[in-house]
Scaffold this active site. Structure first.
Site, PDB file in Angstrom:
ATOM      1  N   ASP A   1      16.240  20.063  -9.898  1.00 57.13           N
ATOM      2  CA  ASP A   1      16.764  21.267 -10.532  1.00 57.13           C
ATOM      3  C   ASP A   1      16.237  21.435 -11.949  1.00 57.13           C
ATOM      4  O   ASP A   1      16.039  20.464 -12.684  1.00 57.13           O
ATOM      5  CB  ASP A   1      18.296  21.187 -10.563  1.00 57.13           C
ATOM      6  CG  ASP A   1      18.932  22.412 -11.172  1.00 57.13           C
ATOM      7  OD1 ASP A   1      18.760  23.502 -10.596  1.00 57.13           O
ATOM      8  OD2 ASP A   1      19.599  22.296 -12.216  1.00 57.13           O
TER       9      ASP A   1
ATOM     10  N   GLU B   1      12.164  23.029  -8.774  1.00 56.15           N
ATOM     11  CA  GLU B   1      12.588  24.366  -9.163  1.00 56.15           C
ATOM     12  C   GLU B   1      12.027  24.592 -10.562  1.00 56.15           C
ATOM     13  O   GLU B   1      12.612  24.182 -11.558  1.00 56.15           O
ATOM     14  CB  GLU B   1      14.110  24.495  -9.172  1.00 56.15           C
ATOM     15  CG  GLU B   1      14.559  25.930  -9.393  1.00 56.15           C
ATOM     16  CD  GLU B   1      15.697  26.079 -10.391  1.00 56.15           C
ATOM     17  OE1 GLU B   1      16.108  27.228 -10.624  1.00 56.15           O
ATOM     18  OE2 GLU B   1      16.149  25.076 -10.956  1.00 56.15           O
TER      19      GLU B   1
END
EC number: 2.4.1.18
Length: 636
Positions: A309, A362
Site C-alpha cells: 500500500d 500501489e
C-alpha cells in the site's frame, strides 16, 4: 523478580542480521515464543531503563517478570516466563529514560485482543495445512503470463451474520470460496487483516504487523480461510502497509520513550494527510522488522501475493507536503533513498525465498521501473497498479455518450504506456468511497444506459492489456456507495439488471481464463494490435489481443447508445469469426442486438488487411470475436 534468561533464542548471527537489516525471520526470535513450560519473550527497546512482561499470568505486576538487556548492545531485552499459555494476554511495561512508564503491545505478537482492547495474546498455531496441491502448482497459477482476475474485498462488510455481527474467518470461508469460483475470479485480495485499532481505517492503520485481526477469529481461523480458498483453486493476495503506522499509545509510536520506529523530525516522521507516523527506513532494525512481517505472512499464512500500500508515499520525501515541510536527501533531491533501498531488499527477499509469489505496488506516480527487476535498476515488484488507466477510463465513462467523441484520447491513451510496467487495472475500493459514489452511479443516462455503460466498461477492462482487479459489489452493480458498516446490497440481485451484470462478469472471467490471447501477453506489446483507434466520431475502438502462438481475439467497443449496422473492420484472417461474447445480449440485460453468432469475412480490404468483416455494433456494447481457426486450438 527477574525472568530467567537461560535459553536465549537469539544467536550472534541473528543479532548481526538484525543490525544489518536483513533478518527476515525475526518472528521466530522476538516477541512471545511459547513452549510447554511457558514463553520466551524478547523485545527491542534500546533506550528503555527497564522492561517487564505484565499479563494475566502474573496479575499484571510489573515486578513479576522483569526482562534483562542483552550484553551485546543490540537493545534487545529478553527472558523466559514460566506458566504462560496460549491465549494469555500480555503487554510490555517499559520504563522510559525520563521515568515515564509505557504499556505497549508486543510489536511481534501473533495474536491480540479484540479491539478496542489493546493487549497482545500468546499464541502457537495448531493448524494443519491441506493445500499441498495448490502450493505445488502456485508458481504456474501466479506467473506473469497467467490470468489474474482479482476480487478485492473487505472481510467485515462482504457478508454479515443474520444479526448483523461481523463474520468469522472460519464461517465465511466456504461461502467466499464458492462465490469467487462460481463467478470465475482467480484470486481474492483481502484488505489489510493485520491488527488495527480503528475498524474505520479498513486495516490501513496497522499496530500488529504479525497479528491477524482478532475481530474475525484466531490466526488459525484465518489459516483455515486461506486453506479453503487454496483448495478451491483461488489465490490469496494480502494488503500490506509498510508505509506508515498510527500513533496510538499502545503501538509502535515512541515505543521505548524515543522515536524508535519513526523519525524524530516530524518533517520526516509524521504524515500530514493521514496523521500517522512514517517508518524510519534508514534504521536497519526497522527494515528487519518490516521484512520479517512480509515474510511472516508468506510463510506462516501461505499468502500468494502482497499488495504493498501507498508506495508513492514511501518513495517521495515531499509526499503530501508543501515547500519547506520536508528534508531533502543527501543529494538535494526528493527521493527517499532509504525507502528505495528497503523496497528493493524486500522484493529481493520475497522472490528469492518464494518464487511463486507476486508483489504488487500501489504506486500512483510515474516513478520508473517499479515492476522491473533489480538487475536492470528497477524496484523489483512483480506488478503495479495502473492508476492512470483507472482515472482516464472513469473520466471517459462519466461523460454523456453524445460528447465522448471529444474525449476519445482519454480511452486510447493508456495503450501508449501499457507495456512500460506490468500493470494491474484496478477498479478498487478507493473509487467507491468518500462521496465518489458507486461504479454504476458513475455511468450517465437512465438505468438501462447505466447498466449498459458499466457492462461496456467491464468489457473494455477485461480486453485491455493488464491484469484485472474489481472491488466487491461492483460485479453486480451495487448502487449504494461502499461502507464498512453493514454488508453489500445482496438483495439487488433479485433484479434482472443486477443479476445480468454479474453474469456478464462471470462470462468475461471465463473467456479471459480460457483464451491465452487475453492474458498471456498482458505485459508484452506483441499481445496487442490496433485495428482502428481513430474512430472518434462514432466513439468506437477495435483491436486484437494475441497469444504467443498467434491466436487472436477481436474486440470492438461501441461507447454510444446507437446501434451501428454495416460497420466494416479489416481483420488479419479470412473465414468465419464467432461472436464469443456480446455485452448487449439479453442474458446480461441488453437489447439483444448482435451478429447472430458470428460473421464471415469478405475479400474487401480495410484497415491494412486484405479481408474484412461487416458487423452490427450493438448500443453501448463490447463484442469479442474469435476466428474459427483458433476455436479448435487448445492453447489459443
Amino acid at each position: 523478580m527477574d525472568a530467567t534468561t537461560t535459553h536465549s533464542r537469539l544467536s550472534e548471527h541473528d543479532i548481526y542480521l538484525f543490525r544489518e537489516g536483513s533478518h527476515g525471520r525475526l518472528y521466530d526470535k522476538l516477541g512471545c515464543q511459547l513452549d510447554e513450560a511457558g514463553a520466551h519473550f524478547a523485545v527491542w527497546a534500546p533506550n528503555a531503563r527497564a522492561v517487564a512482561v505484565i499479563g494475566s499470568f502474573n496479575a499484571w505486576r510489573d515486578d513479576a517478570a522483569v526482562l534483562r538487556p542483552r550484553d551485546d548492545g543490540s537493545g534487545i531485552w529478553e527472558g523466559f516466563v514460566a506458566g504462560v499459555a496460549a491465549g494469555d494476554v500480555y503487554k510490555y511495561s517499559i520504563v522510559c529514560q525520563d521515568g515515564r512508564v509505557a504499556e505497549k503491545a508486543d510489536p511481534f505478537a501473533q495474536y491480540a485482543e479484540v479491539p478496542p482492547a489493546t493487549g497482545s495474546r500468546a499464541w502457537r498455531s495448531a493448524h494443519r495445512w491441506a493445500d499441498d496441491a495448490w502450493m505445488a502448482g502456485r508458481a504456474r497459477a501466479n506467473a506473469l503470463d497467467a490470468p489474474f482476475s482479482i476480487y478485492e474485498l473487505h472481510l467485515g462488510s462482504w457478508r454479515r451474520a443474520q444479526d448483523g455481527a461481523l463474520p468469522g474467518y472460519r464461517e465465511i470461508a466456504p461461502q467466499l470460496a464458492a462465490y469467487v469460483v462460481e463467478w470465475g475470479f482467480t484470486h481474492v485480495e483481502l484488505m489489510p487483516l493485520s491488527e488495527h485499532p480503528f475498524y474505520g481505517s479498513w486495516g490501513y492503520q496497522t499496530t500488529g504487523y504479525f497479528a491477524a485481526t482478532a475481530r474475525y477469529g484466531t490466526p488459525d481461523d484465518l489459516m483455515f480461510l486461506i486453506d479453503t480458498l487454496h483448495q478451491a483453486g483461488v489465490g490469496v493476495i494480502l494488503d500490506w502497509v509498510p508505509s506508515h503506522f498510527p500513533s496510538d499509545a499502545h503501538g509502535l509510536a515512541e515505543f521505548d520513550g524515543t522515536y524508535l520506529y519513526e523519525h524524530a523530525d516530524p518533517r520526516q516522521g509524521f504524515h500530514p494527510e493521514w496523521h500517522s507516523c512514517i517508518f524510519n527506513y534508514g534504521r536497519h532494525e526497522v527494515c528487519a522488522f518490516l521484512l520479517s512481517s512480509a515474510l511472516f505472512w508468506l510463510e506462516r499464512f501461505h499468502i500468494d501475493g502482497l499488495r504493498v500500500d501507498a508506495v508513492a508515499s514511501m518513495l517521495y520525501l515531499d509526499y503530501g507536503r508543501q515547500h519547506g515541510e520536508w528534508v531533502p536527501n543527501r543529494y538535494g533531491g526528493r527521493e527517499n533513498l532509504d525507502a528505495v533501498a528497503f523496497l528493493r531488499r524486500l522484493n529481493e527477499a520475497v522472490y528469492r525465498d518464494h518464487p511463486g509469489v507476486q508483489t504488487i505496488a500501489e504506486e500512483s506516480t510515474a516513478w520508473p521501473m517499479v515492476s522491473r527487476p533489480l538487475y536492470v535498476g528497477g524496484l523489483g515488484f512483480g506488478m503495479k497498479w495502473n492508476m492512470g488507466w483507472m482515472h482516464d477510463s472513469l473520466d471517459y465513462f462519466r461523460h454523456d455518450p453524445l460528447f465522448r467523441k471529444f474525449h476519445h484520447g482519454r480511452i486510447t491513451f493508456s495503450i501508449w504506456y501499457a507495456f512500460h510496467e506490468n500493470f494491474v487495472l484496478p477498479l478498487s475500493h478507493d473509487e467507491v468511497v468518500y462521496g465518489k459514489g458507486s461504479l454504476i452511479g458513475k455511468m450517465p443516462g437512465d438505468s438501462w444506459q447505466q447498466f449498459a455503460g458499466l457492462r461496456a466498461l467491464f468489457g473494455y477492462m477485461w480486453a485491455h492489456p493488464g491484469k484485472k482487479l474489481l472491488f466487491m459489489g461492483g460485479e453486480f452493480g451495487q448502487r449504494r456507495e461502499w461502507t464498512h458498516e453493514g454488508e453489500l446490497e445482496w438483495w439487488v440481485l433479485d433484479r434482472p439488471e443486477h443479476a445480468g451484470l454479474r453474469h456478464w462478469v462471470g462470462d468475461l472471467n471465463r473467456l479471459y481464463r480460457e483464451r491465452a490471447a487475453l492474458h498471456e501477453l498482458d505485459f508484452d506489446e506483441a499481445g496487442f494490435q490496433w485495428i482502428d483507434s481513430d474512430d472518434s466520431e462514432n466513439s468506437v475502438l477495435s483491436f486484437l489481443r494475441k497469444s504467443r502462438n498467434g491466436a487472436t481475439v477481436l474486440v470492438i467497443c461501441n461507447f454510444t447508445p446507437v446501434t451501428r449496422p454495416n460497420y466494416t473492420l479489416g481483420v488479419p484472417r479470412a473465414g468465419f469469426w464467432r461472436e464469443a461474447l456480446n455485452s448487449d445480449a439479453t442474458l446480461y440485460g441488453g437489447s439483444g442486438a448482435g451478429n447472430l453468432g458470428g460473421v464471415e469475412t469478405v475479400p474487401v480490404p480495410a484497415h491494412g488487411h486484405y479481408q474484412s468483416l461487416t458487423l452490427t455494433l450493438p448500443p453501448l456494447a463490447v463484442l469479442f470475436l474469435i476466428p474459427e481457426v483458433d476455436d479448435a486450438r487448445p492453447d489459443s
